[in-house]
Every structure is written in structure tokens, then in C-alpha cells.
Design a protein around this motif. Structure first.
Motif, PDB file in Angstrom:
ATOM      1  N   ARG A 142       0.815  -1.227   0.000  1.00  0.00           N
ATOM      2  CA  ARG A 142       0.000   0.000   0.000  1.00  0.00           C
ATOM      3  C   ARG A 142       0.847   1.274   0.000  1.00  0.00           C
ATOM      4  NH1 ARG A 142      -4.750   0.050   4.335  1.00  0.00           N
ATOM      5  NH2 ARG A 142      -2.943  -0.016   5.738  1.00  0.00           N
ATOM      6  N   SER A 144       3.282   2.020  -1.977  1.00  0.00           N
ATOM      7  CA  SER A 144       3.855   2.388  -3.279  1.00  0.00           C
ATOM      8  C   SER A 144       3.395   3.790  -3.675  1.00  0.00           C
ATOM      9  CB  SER A 144       3.444   1.371  -4.348  1.00  0.00           C
ATOM     10  OG  SER A 144       2.036   1.310  -4.462  1.00  0.00           O
ATOM     11  N   ASN A 145       4.264   4.511  -4.347  1.00  0.00           N
ATOM     12  CA  ASN A 145       4.033   5.904  -4.704  1.00  0.00           C
ATOM     13  C   ASN A 145       2.868   6.040  -5.694  1.00  0.00           C
ATOM     14  OD1 ASN A 145       4.417   8.540  -6.104  1.00  0.00           O
ATOM     15  ND2 ASN A 145       6.196   8.643  -4.750  1.00  0.00           N
ATOM     16  N   LYS A 146       1.842   6.790  -5.286  1.00  0.00           N
ATOM     17  CA  LYS A 146       0.649   6.948  -6.129  1.00  0.00           C
ATOM     18  C   LYS A 146       0.956   7.774  -7.381  1.00  0.00           C
ATOM     19  CE  LYS A 146      -1.642   4.781  -2.958  1.00  0.00           C
ATOM     20  NZ  LYS A 146      -1.993   3.353  -3.159  1.00  0.00           N
ATOM     21  N   ASP A 147       1.826   8.763  -7.222  1.00  0.00           N
ATOM     22  CA  ASP A 147       2.172   9.594  -8.384  1.00  0.00           C
ATOM     23  C   ASP A 147       2.911   8.780  -9.441  1.00  0.00           C
ATOM     24  OD1 ASP A 147       1.051  11.811  -7.168  1.00  0.00           O
ATOM     25  OD2 ASP A 147       2.934  12.406  -6.213  1.00  0.00           O
ATOM     26  N   LYS A 149       2.590   5.620  -9.863  1.00  0.00           N
ATOM     27  CA  LYS A 149       1.605   4.699 -10.439  1.00  0.00           C
ATOM     28  C   LYS A 149       0.800   5.386 -11.536  1.00  0.00           C
ATOM     29  CE  LYS A 149      -0.277   1.779  -7.702  1.00  0.00           C
ATOM     30  NZ  LYS A 149      -1.096   1.101  -6.662  1.00  0.00           N
ATOM     31  N   GLU A 150       0.383   6.637 -11.284  1.00  0.00           N
ATOM     32  CA  GLU A 150      -0.355   7.378 -12.303  1.00  0.00           C
ATOM     33  C   GLU A 150       0.519   7.670 -13.521  1.00  0.00           C
ATOM     34  OE1 GLU A 150      -1.949  10.855 -10.511  1.00  0.00           O
ATOM     35  OE2 GLU A 150      -3.304   9.758  -9.158  1.00  0.00           O
ATOM     36  N   ASP A 167       4.994  -1.927  -7.202  1.00  0.00           N
ATOM     37  CA  ASP A 167       4.450  -2.423  -5.933  1.00  0.00           C
ATOM     38  C   ASP A 167       5.411  -3.375  -5.225  1.00  0.00           C
ATOM     39  OD1 ASP A 167       2.196  -0.947  -6.357  1.00  0.00           O
ATOM     40  OD2 ASP A 167       0.990  -2.595  -7.149  1.00  0.00           O
TER      41      ASP A 167
END
Length: 250
Positions: A142, A144-147, A149-150, A167
């Protein structure tokens, strides 16, 4: 130099503790309750063949099976909960609840179910090690960098690419943190299982010596169990350094 200084301080503290123990146990003069460290070392040397050849393999087998099953089940469940909110809401509360039940109370039930076979001890080891592995891996996934990922999604990356390239690397440090806890707890789980019902093993031998009021022989397998836990912990640290070389460079 800082690491060496820390090791020297730790070694000095252990040495002082052993000296105080030796003097205190000698003054107390009841070896069946509190043997001296030298008496334990002597007993460990005398029993080395019995402990190393007859009882240590049984304990190591329990630890190994328990860890492998916990790693497979824990990582699988953590990945599933990370991918599915339904799985998270279903299993996460059950995982937390499982840790509120004292293992020492469940161990006799496992003996009743599985008898004095190896599996009653393996289940105890799994129950203790499963929690830190699952929770730490899940938290790592959880984190992991959301930016990033986008960004990967906008670049056309698939869910498989994101999982293995973002991930998994993000979860590895947390996984190893959980594994460090699990390997030491697995030794405790194996000992508890053997203590309550077994035909061989270091925990079984310690319990048998207790009925004979042989304090040094009770402590000897405990020292060996501690050495196994330390060895496994150091092994995980070495494995972590090999796999996570990229983190060391950062």
C-alpha cells in the motif's frame, strides 16, 4: 567505527550481565532453580551430541515448514487484500482477531487435533509467524508511490507492469522487516509446540529435564534455541542486503 563501537558496547553489556548472573547464581546456590552460566555451558557441551543430532533437527524442521507456509500464505493474502477491497475488509479483521487469542491456550487443542505429530507444532509456528509477514507485506504494497503509479498508467503500463516494477520493490523492505520478526517468533512457536506435546525437539528436551530438576539441562536447549533464532535473523539481514542493493545505493 560507529558500528564497531556499538558492537563493543553490546558485548560489554552481555559480559557484565553474565558476570552478575554467575556471581548471583553462585551465592544463591540452588542450581536446580538458577544454574550458573558456566554450568549451563558445561551441560551444553556434554549434551552436544544428543541436542545437535537428536533434537535440533526436529525443531529446525518445524521452523522451516512453518516459515515456508507462512511466507506463501501471508504474501498471497497480502497481495489479494491489496488488489481487492472486499478481501481486505473480509480478512484483515480476522487476521487481527487471530492475534488476540493466546497461542499457549490453542496449542493443547492442536495437539488434540493432530496428536503428537510434527503438524501440531507446525500449526503453532504458522499462527505466530503468519501475522507479521502478512501485515508488513500488505502495508508495504500500500505504500507504493501513487504519483509514480499514475505516471506509469499514462505511459501505457499494464497492471502487471505496475505490480512487478512498482508495488513489489516498494513492498520488499516491509516484507523483510516482517520476516525478521517472523524468523525469531518461529523459534518461539516451535518451542511452545514441543513444550506442550512432542516426542523430540529442543523444547521437549527442556521440559523433560525440568521434571528431573536439572536446571543446567533445562537452560542448555534454551541457549541453543536462542542461537538458532539469532542465526536465522542474521541470515535474513544478509539476504535483505543482497536483494535490496538498490536501497543501499540510495
Amino acid at each position: 567505527m560507529k558500528n564497531l563501537h556499538s558492537y563493543l558496547l553490546s558485548s560489554l553489556l552481555v559480559l557484565v550481565f553474565l558476570i552478575v548472573w554467575e556471581i548471583g547464581a553462585s551465592l544463591y546456590n540452588k542450581s536446580f532453580i538458577l544454574p550458573t552460566p558456566t554450568a549451563i555451558a558445561g551441560e551444553l557441551w556434554e549434551l552436544k551430541t544428543v541436542l545437535l543430532l537428536n533434537h535440533l533437527p526436529s525443531t529446525l524442521l518445524i521452523i522451516l515448514i512453518g516459515l515456508v507456509v507462512s511466507i506463501v500464505m501471508g504474501v498471497t493474502l497480502a497481495v489479494w487484500m491489496n488488489m481487492s477491497k472486499t478481501a481486505e475488509k473480509t480478512f484483515y479483521p480476522l487476521i487481527i482477531t487471530s492475534q488476540t487469542i493466546p497461542v499457549i491456550a490453542l496449542a493443547p487443542i492442536f495437539v488434540l487435533w493432530f496428536g503428537y505429530t510434527i503438524w501440531s507444532k507446525v500449526v503453532v509456528a504458522i499462527l505466530i509467524t503468519f501475522f507479521p509477514l502478512t501485515v508488513s507485506t500488505f502495508d508495504g504494497l500500500r505504500s507504493s508511490n501513487k504519483d509514480l503509479k499514475e505516471l506509469l498508467l499514462t505511459m501505457g503500463a499494464s497492471k502487471k507492469d505496475i505490480f512487478f516494477k512498482l508495488d513489489v520493490p516498494s513492498a520488499l523492505p516491509s516484507f523483510f522487516s516482517g520476516l525478521k520478526v517472523a524468523v525469531t517468533m518461529s523459534v518461539i512457536g516451535a518451542a511452545i509446540g514441543e513444550w506442550l506435546g512432542a516426542q523430540a525437539g529442543l523444547g521437549y528436551f527442556s521440559r523433560r529435564m525440568m521434571t528431573q530438576f536439572d536446571g543446567a539441562a533445562v537452560f542448555a536447549p534454551i541457549v541453543l534455541l536462542s542461537a538458532v533464532g539469532i542465526f536465522l535473523f542474521l541470515l535474513v539481514i544478509c539476504l535483505e542486503k543482497i536483494i535490496l542493493k538498490w536501497r543501499e545505493k540510495q
